[in-house]
Design a protein around this motif. Structure first.
Motif, short mmCIF file in Angstrom:
data_model
loop_
_atom_site.label_atom_id
_atom_site.label_comp_id
_atom_site.label_asym_id
_atom_site.label_seq_id
_atom_site.Cartn_x
_atom_site.Cartn_y
_atom_site.Cartn_z
N ILE A 35 0.84 -1.21 0.00
CA ILE A 35 0.00 0.00 0.00
C ILE A 35 0.87 1.25 0.00
CG2 ILE A 35 -1.65 1.34 1.36
CD1 ILE A 35 -2.86 -1.30 2.29
N GLN A 36 1.94 1.24 0.83
CA GLN A 36 2.85 2.37 0.89
C GLN A 36 3.53 2.60 -0.45
OE1 GLN A 36 3.21 4.28 3.70
NE2 GLN A 36 4.49 5.69 2.53
N LEU A 37 3.91 1.50 -1.10
CA LEU A 37 4.57 1.60 -2.40
C LEU A 37 3.62 2.19 -3.44
CD1 LEU A 37 7.17 0.94 -3.95
CD2 LEU A 37 6.18 -1.29 -4.50
N VAL A 38 2.39 1.71 -3.45
CA VAL A 38 1.39 2.23 -4.40
C VAL A 38 1.11 3.70 -4.11
CG1 VAL A 38 -1.01 2.05 -5.16
CG2 VAL A 38 0.35 -0.02 -4.80
N LEU A 39 1.03 4.03 -2.82
CA LEU A 39 0.75 5.41 -2.43
C LEU A 39 1.87 6.34 -2.89
CD1 LEU A 39 -1.24 7.20 -0.77
CD2 LEU A 39 0.21 6.78 1.21
N ASN A 40 3.12 5.92 -2.67
CA ASN A 40 4.26 6.77 -3.01
C ASN A 40 4.49 6.88 -4.51
OD1 ASN A 40 4.82 7.31 -0.32
ND2 ASN A 40 6.26 5.60 -0.12
N LEU A 41 4.28 5.77 -5.23
CA LEU A 41 4.62 5.76 -6.65
C LEU A 41 3.46 6.16 -7.56
CD1 LEU A 41 6.83 2.54 -6.88
CD2 LEU A 41 7.56 4.93 -6.63
N LEU A 42 2.24 5.86 -7.14
CA LEU A 42 1.11 6.07 -8.04
C LEU A 42 0.14 7.16 -7.58
CD1 LEU A 42 0.28 2.34 -8.89
CD2 LEU A 42 1.66 3.96 -10.20
N ILE A 43 -0.18 7.18 -6.29
CA ILE A 43 -1.24 8.09 -5.82
C ILE A 43 -0.69 9.47 -5.46
CG2 ILE A 43 -3.00 8.45 -4.07
CD1 ILE A 43 -3.37 5.45 -3.93
N MET A 44 0.35 9.51 -4.60
CA MET A 44 0.86 10.80 -4.12
C MET A 44 1.31 11.73 -5.24
SD MET A 44 2.84 9.98 -0.53
CE MET A 44 3.36 11.69 -0.44
N PRO A 45 2.05 11.22 -6.25
CA PRO A 45 2.46 12.14 -7.32
C PRO A 45 1.29 12.74 -8.09
CG PRO A 45 3.78 10.14 -7.35
CD PRO A 45 2.65 9.89 -6.42
N ARG A 46 0.14 12.09 -8.05
CA ARG A 46 -1.01 12.58 -8.80
C ARG A 46 -1.89 13.53 -7.98
NH1 ARG A 46 -1.86 9.18 -13.31
NH2 ARG A 46 -0.51 7.35 -13.30
N MET A 47 -1.69 13.58 -6.65
CA MET A 47 -2.55 14.40 -5.78
C MET A 47 -1.99 15.81 -5.64
SD MET A 47 -4.10 11.89 -2.87
CE MET A 47 -5.32 13.15 -2.49
N LYS A 48 -2.04 16.56 -6.70
CA LYS A 48 -1.61 17.95 -6.70
C LYS A 48 -2.74 18.85 -6.20
CE LYS A 48 2.24 16.78 -8.78
NZ LYS A 48 3.54 16.79 -8.07
N ILE A 49 -2.36 20.03 -5.70
CA ILE A 49 -3.36 21.03 -5.34
C ILE A 49 -3.98 21.54 -6.64
CG2 ILE A 49 -3.77 23.28 -4.30
CD1 ILE A 49 -3.14 21.18 -2.25
N GLY A 50 -5.24 21.21 -6.85
CA GLY A 50 -5.90 21.58 -8.09
C GLY A 50 -6.64 22.89 -8.02
N GLN A 51 -7.00 23.33 -6.80
CA GLN A 51 -7.77 24.56 -6.64
C GLN A 51 -7.34 25.27 -5.36
OE1 GLN A 51 -11.98 24.05 -5.93
NE2 GLN A 51 -12.49 26.03 -6.83
N VAL A 52 -7.14 26.58 -5.45
CA VAL A 52 -6.79 27.39 -4.29
C VAL A 52 -7.87 28.45 -4.09
CG1 VAL A 52 -5.11 28.95 -3.25
CG2 VAL A 52 -4.32 27.05 -4.65
N LEU A 53 -8.49 28.42 -2.91
CA LEU A 53 -9.48 29.44 -2.54
C LEU A 53 -8.76 30.48 -1.69
CD1 LEU A 53 -12.45 27.07 -1.55
CD2 LEU A 53 -11.95 28.09 -3.79
N LEU A 54 -8.54 31.66 -2.26
CA LEU A 54 -7.73 32.68 -1.61
C LEU A 54 -8.57 33.89 -1.24
CD1 LEU A 54 -4.93 33.75 -0.75
CD2 LEU A 54 -4.61 34.54 -3.10
N GLU A 55 -8.53 34.25 0.05
CA GLU A 55 -9.18 35.47 0.54
C GLU A 55 -8.13 36.29 1.28
OE1 GLU A 55 -12.63 34.63 2.90
OE2 GLU A 55 -13.20 32.90 1.67
N SER A 56 -8.11 37.59 1.03
CA SER A 56 -7.07 38.41 1.64
C SER A 56 -7.49 39.87 1.72
CB SER A 56 -5.77 38.30 0.84
OG SER A 56 -4.79 39.20 1.32
N THR A 57 -7.03 40.54 2.78
CA THR A 57 -7.22 41.99 2.90
C THR A 57 -5.95 42.74 2.53
OG1 THR A 57 -6.58 41.95 5.25
CG2 THR A 57 -8.92 41.67 4.74
#
Length: 268
Positions: A35-57
Protein backbone atom coordinates in the motif's frame (compact mmCIF):
# COMPACT_ATOMS: atom_id res chain seq x y z
CA UNK A 1 -3.70 -42.95 22.74
CA UNK A 2 -1.33 -42.87 25.71
CA UNK A 3 -0.32 -39.79 27.64
CA UNK A 4 3.18 -39.92 26.20
CA UNK A 5 1.98 -39.93 22.60
CA UNK A 6 -0.30 -36.91 23.19
CA UNK A 7 2.55 -34.52 23.95
CA UNK A 8 4.02 -34.33 20.43
CA UNK A 9 0.54 -33.70 19.01
CA UNK A 10 0.07 -30.69 21.31
CA UNK A 11 3.50 -29.39 20.37
CA UNK A 12 2.72 -29.74 16.68
CA UNK A 13 -0.58 -27.90 17.19
CA UNK A 14 1.14 -25.04 19.03
CA UNK A 15 3.78 -24.89 16.32
CA UNK A 16 1.12 -24.63 13.62
CA UNK A 17 -0.65 -21.83 15.50
CA UNK A 18 2.61 -19.92 15.92
CA UNK A 19 3.48 -20.43 12.26
CA UNK A 20 0.04 -19.25 11.16
CA UNK A 21 0.33 -16.13 13.31
CA UNK A 22 3.78 -15.37 11.88
CA UNK A 23 2.51 -15.89 8.34
CA UNK A 24 -0.42 -13.59 9.06
CA UNK A 25 1.90 -10.90 10.42
CA UNK A 26 4.18 -11.24 7.41
CA UNK A 27 1.18 -10.98 5.08
CA UNK A 28 -0.03 -7.86 6.90
CA UNK A 29 3.44 -6.32 6.73
CA UNK A 30 3.70 -7.06 3.02
CA UNK A 31 0.24 -5.57 2.48
CA UNK A 32 1.22 -2.38 4.31
CA UNK A 33 4.45 -2.14 2.31
CA UNK A 34 2.53 -2.70 -0.91
CA UNK A 35 0.00 0.00 0.00
CA UNK A 36 2.85 2.37 0.89
CA UNK A 37 4.57 1.60 -2.40
CA UNK A 38 1.39 2.23 -4.40
CA UNK A 39 0.75 5.41 -2.43
CA UNK A 40 4.26 6.77 -3.01
CA UNK A 41 4.62 5.76 -6.65
CA UNK A 42 1.11 6.07 -8.04
CA UNK A 43 -1.24 8.09 -5.82
CA UNK A 44 0.86 10.80 -4.12
CA UNK A 45 2.46 12.14 -7.32
CA UNK A 46 -1.01 12.58 -8.80
CA UNK A 47 -2.55 14.40 -5.78
CA UNK A 48 -1.61 17.95 -6.70
CA UNK A 49 -3.36 21.03 -5.34
CA UNK A 50 -5.90 21.58 -8.09
CA UNK A 51 -7.77 24.56 -6.64
CA UNK A 52 -6.79 27.39 -4.29
CA UNK A 53 -9.48 29.44 -2.54
CA UNK A 54 -7.73 32.68 -1.61
CA UNK A 55 -9.18 35.47 0.54
CA UNK A 56 -7.07 38.41 1.64
CA UNK A 57 -7.22 41.99 2.90
CA UNK A 58 -3.67 42.64 1.69
CA UNK A 59 -3.13 45.03 -1.25
CA UNK A 60 -1.37 42.42 -3.41
CA UNK A 61 -2.32 40.33 -6.42
CA UNK A 62 -3.24 36.66 -6.03
CA UNK A 63 -0.05 35.71 -7.84
CA UNK A 64 2.06 37.65 -5.34
CA UNK A 65 0.22 36.20 -2.34
CA UNK A 66 0.62 32.63 -3.60
CA UNK A 67 4.29 33.29 -4.25
CA UNK A 68 4.72 34.47 -0.65
CA UNK A 69 3.60 31.03 0.48
CA UNK A 70 5.55 29.17 -2.18
CA UNK A 71 2.32 27.77 -3.62
CA UNK A 72 2.83 26.54 -7.19
CA UNK A 73 1.06 24.18 -9.53
CA UNK A 74 3.35 21.41 -8.24
CA UNK A 75 2.20 21.63 -4.60
CA UNK A 76 1.22 18.19 -3.30
CA UNK A 77 -2.02 17.84 -1.35
CA UNK A 78 -0.83 15.06 0.97
CA UNK A 79 2.61 16.43 1.83
CA UNK A 80 1.59 20.08 2.24
CA UNK A 81 1.83 21.03 5.94
CA UNK A 82 -0.88 23.50 6.96
CA UNK A 83 0.88 24.72 10.11
CA UNK A 84 4.18 25.32 8.33
CA UNK A 85 2.41 27.29 5.61
CA UNK A 86 0.58 29.36 8.23
CA UNK A 87 3.83 30.22 10.01
CA UNK A 88 5.44 31.09 6.68
CA UNK A 89 2.71 33.61 5.85
CA UNK A 90 2.69 35.07 9.37
CA UNK A 91 6.44 35.69 9.15
CA UNK A 92 5.67 38.57 6.76
CA UNK A 93 5.26 41.91 8.62
CA UNK A 94 2.11 42.84 6.70
CA UNK A 95 0.31 39.59 7.59
CA UNK A 96 -1.41 39.73 10.97
CA UNK A 97 -3.03 36.29 10.82
CA UNK A 98 -3.19 33.42 8.33
CA UNK A 99 -5.77 30.62 8.15
CA UNK A 100 -4.85 27.51 6.13
CA UNK A 101 -7.12 24.52 5.47
CA UNK A 102 -6.89 21.56 3.11
CA UNK A 103 -10.22 20.41 1.69
CA UNK A 104 -10.35 16.91 0.20
CA UNK A 105 -9.58 15.91 -2.46
CA UNK A 106 -7.43 18.69 -3.97
CA UNK A 107 -8.46 22.11 -2.62
CA UNK A 108 -6.43 24.50 -0.46
CA UNK A 109 -8.13 27.39 1.35
CA UNK A 110 -6.00 30.38 2.36
CA UNK A 111 -7.34 33.37 4.31
CA UNK A 112 -4.91 36.21 5.04
CA UNK A 113 -5.62 39.10 7.40
CA UNK A 114 -3.42 42.13 6.86
CA UNK A 115 -2.24 44.76 9.31
CA UNK A 116 -3.88 48.18 9.11
CA UNK A 117 -1.68 51.29 9.41
CA UNK A 118 -2.33 53.33 12.56
CA UNK A 119 0.36 56.00 12.45
CA UNK A 120 3.76 56.92 11.13
CA UNK A 121 7.03 58.12 12.55
CA UNK A 122 10.45 59.15 11.31
CA UNK A 123 13.97 58.14 12.16
CA UNK A 124 17.37 59.28 10.98
CA UNK A 125 19.60 56.82 9.15
CA UNK A 126 22.93 57.80 7.61
CA UNK A 127 21.96 61.45 7.62
CA UNK A 128 18.59 60.82 5.96
CA UNK A 129 15.09 60.99 7.44
CA UNK A 130 13.31 57.67 6.87
CA UNK A 131 9.54 57.28 7.45
CA UNK A 132 8.15 54.18 9.14
CA UNK A 133 4.51 53.05 9.35
CA UNK A 134 3.18 51.01 12.30
CA UNK A 135 -0.09 49.25 13.14
CA UNK A 136 -2.26 49.00 16.27
CA UNK A 137 0.21 46.59 17.89
CA UNK A 138 3.16 48.86 17.25
CA UNK A 139 4.51 46.51 14.58
CA UNK A 140 6.47 48.29 11.86
CA UNK A 141 4.74 47.30 8.63
CA UNK A 142 6.52 49.63 6.23
CA UNK A 143 9.82 51.47 6.10
CA UNK A 144 10.85 53.87 3.37
CA UNK A 145 8.98 55.87 0.76
CA UNK A 146 5.33 56.46 1.62
CA UNK A 147 2.39 55.84 -0.67
CA UNK A 148 0.58 58.87 -2.06
CA UNK A 149 -2.51 59.85 -0.09
CA UNK A 150 -1.44 58.18 3.17
CA UNK A 151 -2.90 60.41 5.90
CA UNK A 152 -1.93 59.26 9.39
CA UNK A 153 -0.98 61.01 12.64
CA UNK A 154 2.74 61.39 13.22
CA UNK A 155 4.22 59.85 16.36
CA UNK A 156 7.26 61.74 17.64
CA UNK A 157 9.37 61.87 20.78
CA UNK A 158 10.58 58.26 20.50
CA UNK A 159 14.20 57.35 19.95
CA UNK A 160 14.76 54.35 17.74
CA UNK A 161 17.65 52.03 17.34
CA UNK A 162 18.04 50.25 14.01
CA UNK A 163 14.55 49.25 12.86
CA UNK A 164 13.18 47.05 10.12
CA UNK A 165 9.78 45.80 9.02
CA UNK A 166 8.34 43.33 11.51
CA UNK A 167 9.94 44.83 14.61
CA UNK A 168 7.80 46.29 17.41
CA UNK A 169 7.85 49.75 18.94
CA UNK A 170 8.43 49.99 22.74
CA UNK A 171 6.03 47.83 24.75
CA UNK A 172 5.16 50.73 27.06
CA UNK A 173 3.14 52.21 24.17
CA UNK A 174 0.90 49.15 23.65
CA UNK A 175 -2.10 50.39 25.73
CA UNK A 176 -1.90 53.74 23.95
CA UNK A 177 -1.90 52.03 20.53
CA UNK A 178 -5.02 50.09 21.53
CA UNK A 179 -6.76 53.34 22.51
CA UNK A 180 -5.79 54.88 19.19
CA UNK A 181 -7.08 51.85 17.28
CA UNK A 182 -10.46 52.12 19.01
CA UNK A 183 -10.58 55.85 18.30
CA UNK A 184 -9.72 55.24 14.64
CA UNK A 185 -12.43 52.57 14.31
CA UNK A 186 -15.22 54.24 16.31
CA UNK A 187 -14.60 57.92 15.55
CA UNK A 188 -12.56 58.30 12.34
CA UNK A 189 -13.51 61.99 11.99
CA UNK A 190 -12.09 62.75 15.44
CA UNK A 191 -9.06 60.56 14.76
CA UNK A 192 -8.28 62.55 11.62
CA UNK A 193 -8.18 65.76 13.68
CA UNK A 194 -4.86 64.62 15.18
CA UNK A 195 -1.88 65.61 13.06
CA UNK A 196 0.93 64.74 15.49
CA UNK A 197 1.35 63.01 18.85
CA UNK A 198 4.52 63.63 20.81
CA UNK A 199 5.43 61.12 23.52
CA UNK A 200 6.90 62.79 26.61
CA UNK A 201 8.61 60.22 28.81
CA UNK A 202 8.37 60.77 32.57
CA UNK A 203 9.93 57.45 33.63
CA UNK A 204 10.52 53.98 32.24
CA UNK A 205 6.82 53.17 32.69
CA UNK A 206 5.09 56.54 32.54
CA UNK A 207 4.60 59.15 29.85
CA UNK A 208 2.13 61.78 28.72
CA UNK A 209 1.16 63.10 25.30
CA UNK A 210 1.42 66.38 23.50
CA UNK A 211 -1.21 66.58 20.76
CA UNK A 212 -1.05 68.83 17.73
CA UNK A 213 -4.44 69.25 16.07
CA UNK A 214 -5.18 70.09 12.47
CA UNK A 215 -7.60 72.83 13.57
CA UNK A 216 -5.10 74.85 15.65
CA UNK A 217 -1.39 75.18 16.35
CA UNK A 218 -1.57 75.36 20.15
CA UNK A 219 -0.16 72.19 21.77
CA UNK A 220 -2.48 70.13 23.97
CA UNK A 221 -1.25 67.95 26.85
CA UNK A 222 -3.18 64.72 27.46
CA UNK A 223 -2.91 61.34 29.16
CA UNK A 224 -2.20 58.15 27.16
CA UNK A 225 -5.75 56.87 27.74
CA UNK A 226 -7.01 59.03 24.90
CA UNK A 227 -10.63 58.37 23.88
CA UNK A 228 -13.41 59.99 21.88
CA UNK A 229 -14.95 61.75 24.91
CA UNK A 230 -11.66 63.39 25.86
CA UNK A 231 -10.91 64.36 22.27
CA UNK A 232 -14.38 65.90 21.87
CA UNK A 233 -13.76 67.93 25.01
CA UNK A 234 -10.38 69.07 23.71
CA UNK A 235 -11.78 70.13 20.34
CA UNK A 236 -14.70 71.95 21.96
CA UNK A 237 -12.51 73.92 24.37
CA UNK A 238 -9.94 74.76 21.72
CA UNK A 239 -12.67 75.91 19.36
CA UNK A 240 -14.09 78.23 22.04
CA UNK A 241 -10.63 79.67 22.71
CA UNK A 242 -10.11 80.12 18.99
CA UNK A 243 -13.39 81.99 18.62
CA UNK A 244 -12.40 84.25 21.50
CA UNK A 245 -9.13 84.90 19.64
CA UNK A 246 -6.94 84.11 22.64
CA UNK A 247 -5.22 80.98 21.34
CA UNK A 248 -2.24 83.07 20.25
CA UNK A 249 -1.68 84.01 23.89
CA UNK A 250 -1.68 80.40 25.15
CA UNK A 251 1.55 78.38 25.26
CA UNK A 252 -0.31 75.09 25.78
CA UNK A 253 -3.57 73.66 27.13
CA UNK A 254 -3.32 70.90 29.73
CA UNK A 255 -6.14 68.29 29.73
CA UNK A 256 -4.41 65.74 31.96
CA UNK A 257 -6.91 66.31 34.78
CA UNK A 258 -10.61 67.10 35.00
CA UNK A 259 -9.84 70.80 35.23
CA UNK A 260 -8.33 72.30 32.09
CA UNK A 261 -5.18 74.34 32.73
CA UNK A 262 -4.12 77.04 30.27
CA UNK A 263 -0.45 78.03 30.32
CA UNK A 264 -0.19 81.60 29.09
CA UNK A 265 2.81 82.83 27.16
CA UNK A 266 5.27 84.77 29.29
CA UNK A 267 5.65 87.50 26.69
CA UNK A 268 1.93 88.34 26.72
Amino acid sequence: MTKDSAVPVEKRSAYRRTRNILLLLIALLLTVLLIQLVLNLLIMPRMKIGQVLLESTLPFSDETLLGMGGITGQANYLTLNEQELQLKYESYPLVRKAFIQKQFPNTLKIVLYGRSPLGLSFQEEDGHIVPIVFDNQGIIIHKGKLEDGLDLPILSGIRFGPVSEGLALPEILQPFFQNMEKLQADSPVLFNQISEIRVNKKSDKNFYLTLFLSSCTTPVLATPDLNDMLLKKILLVMDVLKNKQILKDIEYADFRSDQVVLKMREDV
